[in-house]
Design an enzyme around this catalytic site. Structure first.
Site, PDB file in Angstrom:
ATOM      1  N   ARG A  92      -8.429  -5.069  -2.457  1.00  0.00           N
ATOM      2  CA  ARG A  92      -8.156  -6.112  -3.441  1.00  0.00           C
ATOM      3  C   ARG A  92      -9.373  -6.963  -3.757  1.00  0.00           C
ATOM      4  O   ARG A  92      -9.381  -7.701  -4.733  1.00  0.00           O
ATOM      5  CB  ARG A  92      -7.018  -7.011  -2.931  1.00  0.00           C
ATOM      6  CG  ARG A  92      -5.688  -6.303  -2.883  1.00  0.00           C
ATOM      7  CD  ARG A  92      -4.609  -7.175  -2.295  1.00  0.00           C
ATOM      8  NE  ARG A  92      -4.606  -7.131  -0.831  1.00  0.00           N
ATOM      9  CZ  ARG A  92      -3.821  -7.875  -0.065  1.00  0.00           C
ATOM     10  NH1 ARG A  92      -3.011  -8.756  -0.626  1.00  0.00           N
ATOM     11  NH2 ARG A  92      -3.840  -7.767   1.237  1.00  0.00           N
TER      12      ARG A  92
ATOM     13  N   TYR B  18      -0.303   7.787   2.247  1.00  0.00           N
ATOM     14  CA  TYR B  18      -0.438   6.381   1.891  1.00  0.00           C
ATOM     15  C   TYR B  18      -0.146   5.481   3.093  1.00  0.00           C
ATOM     16  O   TYR B  18       0.440   5.908   4.077  1.00  0.00           O
ATOM     17  CB  TYR B  18       0.410   6.015   0.683  1.00  0.00           C
ATOM     18  CG  TYR B  18       1.921   5.930   0.857  1.00  0.00           C
ATOM     19  CD1 TYR B  18       2.534   4.768   1.315  1.00  0.00           C
ATOM     20  CD2 TYR B  18       2.746   6.994   0.493  1.00  0.00           C
ATOM     21  CE1 TYR B  18       3.915   4.665   1.432  1.00  0.00           C
ATOM     22  CE2 TYR B  18       4.130   6.908   0.593  1.00  0.00           C
ATOM     23  CZ  TYR B  18       4.707   5.744   1.065  1.00  0.00           C
ATOM     24  OH  TYR B  18       6.076   5.645   1.175  1.00  0.00           O
TER      25      TYR B  18
ATOM     26  N   ARG C  14       6.008  -7.779   2.651  1.00  0.00           N
ATOM     27  CA  ARG C  14       5.877  -7.675   4.112  1.00  0.00           C
ATOM     28  C   ARG C  14       6.579  -8.818   4.847  1.00  0.00           C
ATOM     29  O   ARG C  14       6.916  -8.693   6.022  1.00  0.00           O
ATOM     30  CB  ARG C  14       4.395  -7.617   4.491  1.00  0.00           C
ATOM     31  CG  ARG C  14       3.699  -6.367   3.986  1.00  0.00           C
ATOM     32  CD  ARG C  14       2.204  -6.403   4.236  1.00  0.00           C
ATOM     33  NE  ARG C  14       1.549  -7.442   3.450  1.00  0.00           N
ATOM     34  CZ  ARG C  14       0.243  -7.691   3.491  1.00  0.00           C
ATOM     35  NH1 ARG C  14      -0.536  -6.984   4.282  1.00  0.00           N
ATOM     36  NH2 ARG C  14      -0.279  -8.638   2.750  1.00  0.00           N
TER      37      ARG C  14
ATOM     38  N   GLN D 137     -13.846  -5.965   0.896  1.00  0.00           N
ATOM     39  CA  GLN D 137     -12.995  -5.139   1.751  1.00  0.00           C
ATOM     40  C   GLN D 137     -13.394  -3.667   1.724  1.00  0.00           C
ATOM     41  O   GLN D 137     -12.952  -2.888   2.562  1.00  0.00           O
ATOM     42  CB  GLN D 137     -11.528  -5.247   1.295  1.00  0.00           C
ATOM     43  CG  GLN D 137     -10.930  -6.637   1.428  1.00  0.00           C
ATOM     44  CD  GLN D 137      -9.525  -6.697   0.840  1.00  0.00           C
ATOM     45  OE1 GLN D 137      -9.229  -6.038  -0.149  1.00  0.00           O
ATOM     46  NE2 GLN D 137      -8.657  -7.486   1.454  1.00  0.00           N
TER      47      GLN D 137
ATOM     48  N   TRP E 183      -1.739  -0.223  -5.290  1.00  0.00           N
ATOM     49  CA  TRP E 183      -0.445  -0.901  -5.172  1.00  0.00           C
ATOM     50  C   TRP E 183      -0.626  -2.413  -5.166  1.00  0.00           C
ATOM     51  O   TRP E 183      -0.049  -3.141  -5.983  1.00  0.00           O
ATOM     52  CB  TRP E 183       0.260  -0.410  -3.900  1.00  0.00           C
ATOM     53  CG  TRP E 183       1.599  -1.046  -3.605  1.00  0.00           C
ATOM     54  CD1 TRP E 183       2.348  -1.858  -4.408  1.00  0.00           C
ATOM     55  CD2 TRP E 183       2.362  -0.888  -2.406  1.00  0.00           C
ATOM     56  NE1 TRP E 183       3.530  -2.222  -3.777  1.00  0.00           N
ATOM     57  CE2 TRP E 183       3.549  -1.641  -2.548  1.00  0.00           C
ATOM     58  CE3 TRP E 183       2.162  -0.183  -1.217  1.00  0.00           C
ATOM     59  CZ2 TRP E 183       4.518  -1.713  -1.546  1.00  0.00           C
ATOM     60  CZ3 TRP E 183       3.126  -0.239  -0.225  1.00  0.00           C
ATOM     61  CH2 TRP E 183       4.297  -0.997  -0.386  1.00  0.00           C
TER      62      TRP E 183
ATOM     63  N   TYR F   6       3.902  -0.511  -9.888  1.00  0.00           N
ATOM     64  CA  TYR F   6       3.077  -1.538  -9.237  1.00  0.00           C
ATOM     65  C   TYR F   6       2.822  -2.697 -10.215  1.00  0.00           C
ATOM     66  O   TYR F   6       1.942  -2.624 -11.074  1.00  0.00           O
ATOM     67  CB  TYR F   6       1.747  -0.967  -8.770  1.00  0.00           C
ATOM     68  CG  TYR F   6       1.858   0.156  -7.768  1.00  0.00           C
ATOM     69  CD1 TYR F   6       2.996   0.320  -6.971  1.00  0.00           C
ATOM     70  CD2 TYR F   6       0.815   1.060  -7.594  1.00  0.00           C
ATOM     71  CE1 TYR F   6       3.094   1.344  -6.047  1.00  0.00           C
ATOM     72  CE2 TYR F   6       0.899   2.082  -6.662  1.00  0.00           C
ATOM     73  CZ  TYR F   6       2.039   2.230  -5.896  1.00  0.00           C
ATOM     74  OH  TYR F   6       2.113   3.260  -4.994  1.00  0.00           O
TER      75      TYR F   6
ATOM     76  N   GLN G 144       2.744  13.152  -1.377  1.00  0.00           N
ATOM     77  CA  GLN G 144       2.221  11.868  -0.901  1.00  0.00           C
ATOM     78  C   GLN G 144       3.242  11.229   0.040  1.00  0.00           C
ATOM     79  O   GLN G 144       4.186  10.585  -0.401  1.00  0.00           O
ATOM     80  CB  GLN G 144       1.930  10.934  -2.080  1.00  0.00           C
ATOM     81  CG  GLN G 144       1.248   9.641  -1.662  1.00  0.00           C
ATOM     82  CD  GLN G 144       0.965   8.716  -2.823  1.00  0.00           C
ATOM     83  OE1 GLN G 144       1.103   7.499  -2.698  1.00  0.00           O
ATOM     84  NE2 GLN G 144       0.557   9.268  -3.958  1.00  0.00           N
TER      85      GLN G 144
ATOM     86  N   ASP H 299      -5.333   5.997  -7.006  1.00  0.00           N
ATOM     87  CA  ASP H 299      -3.900   6.266  -7.051  1.00  0.00           C
ATOM     88  C   ASP H 299      -3.168   4.982  -7.403  1.00  0.00           C
ATOM     89  O   ASP H 299      -3.286   3.975  -6.712  1.00  0.00           O
ATOM     90  CB  ASP H 299      -3.408   6.787  -5.693  1.00  0.00           C
ATOM     91  CG  ASP H 299      -1.916   7.087  -5.707  1.00  0.00           C
ATOM     92  OD1 ASP H 299      -1.542   8.189  -6.143  1.00  0.00           O
ATOM     93  OD2 ASP H 299      -1.124   6.213  -5.298  1.00  0.00           O
TER      94      ASP H 299
END
Length: 315
Positions: free
Chosen positions: A289, A209, A235, A293, A24, A64, A181, A59
């Site tokens: 990303r 998710y 967000r 990470q 995403w 996206y 999902q 996924d």
């Protein structure tokens, strides 16, 4: 790192690692559900690092970045001797001014899938999912379309995302639902009431998710970092990332930190491992990303939380 644990994605016959890569965020910004601008080379490096560590599924979705995520995934898997399973979703075509529209019409889903296959560089996707059950009155048409696409060999397995039990029952009259999902995390537990028990009873495979609460449960989210998020990060507008909920969630993170320190892992790994404790859950989707990470979180596939751990982080 030890070999990642795998499990059957019930209903499909696919054997998946318990943690998969969610694409995403790598779709970037510039649209209504974006995460701000991302570096595509970093995204590709993150995908390659996850695959090196044994993750065997990705996924993504046409929505996206309106194809950008799929383009990046396509670049990352091009030419690989052994490619991961690729899951994608349809039902949210691009509307005016980079906004998301909703359509489960047969022709619309077929167009979306054709675009997805082209961007991913694939002849067929391993799992195709209806992204949202919207409009509700079109879910039967949408599900029938996915059945047709499977019969034609353009998709190998079919599932849905964000459906209620009642909606699942409706489309089950047409054809079995192979996968589901839902969102699921320590701060989003609604799925425990009906959805997860239903999926387990019906033999529906479940990949959840946002197991890290879209970043809230990583251990690195602070009020200062939230305030500095780019304006095109969704967000910035979500109540979960604002008072009063934010204070309670950050307090939970501190309890999780105690458990993480005990196991010598990152807080985010604890968040992901907690979702995998539910017997209905086959796998958890985790967004990466940047390559740095990946390592701290992928190990959640093998992290065994104890009853004592669970009591410390109980909410």
């Amino acid at each position: 790192m030890a070999t990642l644990k795998t499990t059957a994605l019930a209903g499909t016959g696919l054997e998946i690692t318990r943690v998969g890569l969610g694409a995403w965020a790598i779709g970037g910004g510039g649209y209504d559900w974006g995460w701000g601008t991302q570096d595509d080379e970093d995204s590709i490096a993150a995908i390659h690092r996850a695959l090196e560590l044994g993750v065997n599924w990705i996924d993504t979705a046409a929505q996206y970045g309106f194809g950008h995520s799929e383009q990046v995934v396509g670049r990352a898997i091009a030419g690989l001797a052994e490619r991961p399973h690729v899951f994608t979703k349809g039902g949210q075509p691009e509307g005016p001014d980079h906004t998301t529209t909703q359509s489960l019409r047969r022709d619309s889903l077929r167009r979306e899938l054709e675009g997805s296959l082209s961007r991913l560089g694939l002849d067929a996707v391993d799992l195709y999912q209806i992204h949202w059950p919207v409009p509700d009155e079109q879910i039967e048409e949408g599900w029938s379309a996915l059945v047709e696409l499977k019969d034609e060999g353009l998709v190998r397995h079919i599932g849905v995302s964000n459906f209620s039990v009642e909606q699942l029952r409706r489309i089950q009259q047409i054809a079995p639902v192979e996968t589901l999902q839902p969102p699921y995390s320590l701060i989003a537990r609604d799925a425990e009431e009906e959805i997860l028990p239903f999926a387990e009873r019906e033999g529906i495979g479940v990949i959840v998710y946002s197991p890290m609460g879209s970043g809230l449960l990583t251990g690195s989210m602070t009020r200062e970092r939230l305030a500095a998020l780019p304006e095109d990060d969704w967000r910035k507008r979500d109540p979960r990332f604002q008072k009063p909920r934010l204070s309670a969630d950050l307090a939970l993170v501190e309890r999780m930190r105690t458990v993480a320190d005990r196991h010598r892992v990152k807080v985010g790994a604890v968040a992901v491992a907690w979702t995998l404790l539910n017997p209905a859950v086959n796998g958890a989707i985790v967004g990466f990303r940047r390559p740095d990470q990946v390592d701290p979180i992928v190990g959640a596939a093998n992290l065994e939380l104890t009853d004592d751990d669970r009591s410390v982080i109980a909410v």
